[in-house]
Scaffold this motif. Structure first.
Motif, short mmCIF file in Angstrom:
data_model
loop_
_atom_site.label_atom_id
_atom_site.label_comp_id
_atom_site.label_asym_id
_atom_site.label_seq_id
_atom_site.Cartn_x
_atom_site.Cartn_y
_atom_site.Cartn_z
N SER A 72 -18.36 -6.46 13.12
CA SER A 72 -17.68 -5.19 12.84
C SER A 72 -16.26 -5.50 12.41
CB SER A 72 -17.69 -4.29 14.07
OG SER A 72 -19.01 -3.95 14.45
N GLU A 73 -15.64 -4.53 11.75
CA GLU A 73 -14.30 -4.80 11.21
C GLU A 73 -13.53 -3.50 11.00
OE1 GLU A 73 -13.95 -6.07 7.09
OE2 GLU A 73 -16.04 -5.53 6.75
N GLY A 74 -12.27 -3.67 10.65
CA GLY A 74 -11.43 -2.54 10.28
C GLY A 74 -10.21 -3.05 9.55
N GLY A 75 -9.47 -2.13 8.94
CA GLY A 75 -8.28 -2.57 8.23
C GLY A 75 -7.60 -1.49 7.43
N ILE A 76 -6.72 -1.94 6.55
CA ILE A 76 -5.88 -1.08 5.71
C ILE A 76 -6.07 -1.49 4.26
CG2 ILE A 76 -3.55 -0.27 5.22
CD1 ILE A 76 -4.42 0.40 8.06
N VAL A 77 -6.33 -0.51 3.38
CA VAL A 77 -6.52 -0.78 1.95
C VAL A 77 -5.50 0.05 1.18
CG1 VAL A 77 -8.15 -0.85 0.04
CG2 VAL A 77 -9.00 -1.09 2.39
N ILE A 78 -4.71 -0.63 0.33
CA ILE A 78 -3.61 0.01 -0.39
C ILE A 78 -3.85 -0.07 -1.89
CG2 ILE A 78 -1.12 -0.04 -0.82
CD1 ILE A 78 -0.76 -1.35 1.91
N PRO A 79 -3.87 1.06 -2.61
CA PRO A 79 -3.99 1.03 -4.07
C PRO A 79 -2.82 0.27 -4.70
CG PRO A 79 -4.37 3.25 -3.23
CD PRO A 79 -3.82 2.44 -2.09
N CYS A 80 -3.13 -0.57 -5.68
CA CYS A 80 -2.08 -1.40 -6.24
C CYS A 80 -2.41 -1.81 -7.67
CB CYS A 80 -1.85 -2.65 -5.38
SG CYS A 80 -3.25 -3.78 -5.38
N GLN A 81 -1.48 -2.52 -8.28
CA GLN A 81 -1.62 -2.98 -9.66
C GLN A 81 -1.10 -4.41 -9.76
OE1 GLN A 81 0.35 -0.42 -12.43
NE2 GLN A 81 -0.22 -1.59 -14.22
N TYR A 82 -1.83 -5.24 -10.50
CA TYR A 82 -1.34 -6.56 -10.88
C TYR A 82 -1.29 -6.63 -12.40
CZ TYR A 82 -0.89 -11.55 -11.62
OH TYR A 82 -0.45 -12.78 -12.04
N CYS A 89 -5.73 -3.48 -2.65
CA CYS A 89 -5.59 -4.70 -1.86
C CYS A 89 -5.88 -4.40 -0.39
CB CYS A 89 -4.18 -5.26 -2.01
SG CYS A 89 -3.85 -6.73 -1.03
N VAL A 90 -6.72 -5.22 0.22
CA VAL A 90 -6.91 -5.15 1.67
C VAL A 90 -5.70 -5.86 2.28
CG1 VAL A 90 -8.39 -5.68 3.62
CG2 VAL A 90 -9.41 -5.18 1.39
#
Length: 238
Positions: A72-82, A89-90
């Motif tokens: 199981s897992e969890g986290g934060i994902v942020i919209p971004c640009q390269y 990006c996680v």
């Protein structure tokens, strides 16, 4: 060719098998929050630029996987640009097995850490908690509410920076921008809802500094996907 020649360490008893991994049945709660753009930018690799003030907090449990032990897992994902490539990006990711930890870090550069993950579900609500070093760094409660339909931001492809330390001197010997796209994505069930979110302050995992201003809505999904090789977008050491 030995099956072990596809893996890294240890050669005689690898921690994780060769790709692909088939996630045949997972359950996931995603909470979409409005945050502070400056705070979100701080938690991205310096090469990336934040593209939205709406980000995802998630907790997920796997029911059936081909390739890895269940985790199981969890986290934060942020919209971004390269450069001219947009995705997400996680920025933080927490798992509860060493195989998932090392495969994610060593293959794609996901910033995984070991943590305790709780995922409890009944007919109307779900409780998801990530605990690390005694701190509840993600504490989510989801309740069904199909009147709260939300349109999530663009969170694909995943854009990560895979950095590995140099064994001879301070710095990196691996420093890649990686693009990763989930394959064979299947949504078996989707339920909209509302959620509460609590983030306990932690020196080691400062998710409380993300600057959550508002919870816009939440989604519960049961689904499947295939995780396979990504693409090296750029070698940052060149």
């Amino acid at each position: 060719m030995s099956k072990y020649e596809y893996t890294i360490l240890p050669e005689y008893s690898p921690l994780y098998p060769a790709l692909p991994y088939h996630y045949e049945d997972y359950q996931k709660v995603s909470v979409y929050c409005r945050g502070d753009k400056e705070a979100l930018q701080k938690f991205l690799p310096k090469e990336f630029k934040v593209t939205s003030d709406v980000f995802e907090v998630f907790v997920l449990t796997n029911i059936k996987i081909q390739g890895l032990d269940l985790y199981s897992e969890g986290g934060i994902v942020i919209p971004c640009q390269y450069k001219d490539m947009e995705g997400a990006c996680v920025a933080f990711e927490y798992v509860d097995t060493d195989g998932a930890l090392c495969a994610g870090r060593e293959i794609w550069g996901y910033p995984k850490k070991l943590a305790e993950v709780q995922f409890e579900k009944d007919e109307t609500s779900i409780k998801g908690v990530i605990t690390r070093k005694g701190k509840k760094i993600i504490d989510v409660t989801f309740e069904n509410d199909n009147s709260r339909i939300i349109e999530p931001p663009n969170l694909s492809p995943r854009l990560q920076v895979k950095r590995m330390p140099n064994p001879e001197t301070y710095g990196t010997d691996t420093n890649f921008v990686i693009k990763n796209i989930l394959q064979n994505v299947e949504v078996k069930k989707k339920v909209y809802g509302q959620a509460t979110l609590y983030i306990e302050p932690s020196v080691d995992d400062p998710l409380n500094e993300l600057g959550v201003k508002e919870i816009l809505g939440a989604v519960y999904i049961e689904g499947a996907f295939t995780l396979t090789y990504g693409e090296i977008v750029e070698n940052l050491n060149k």
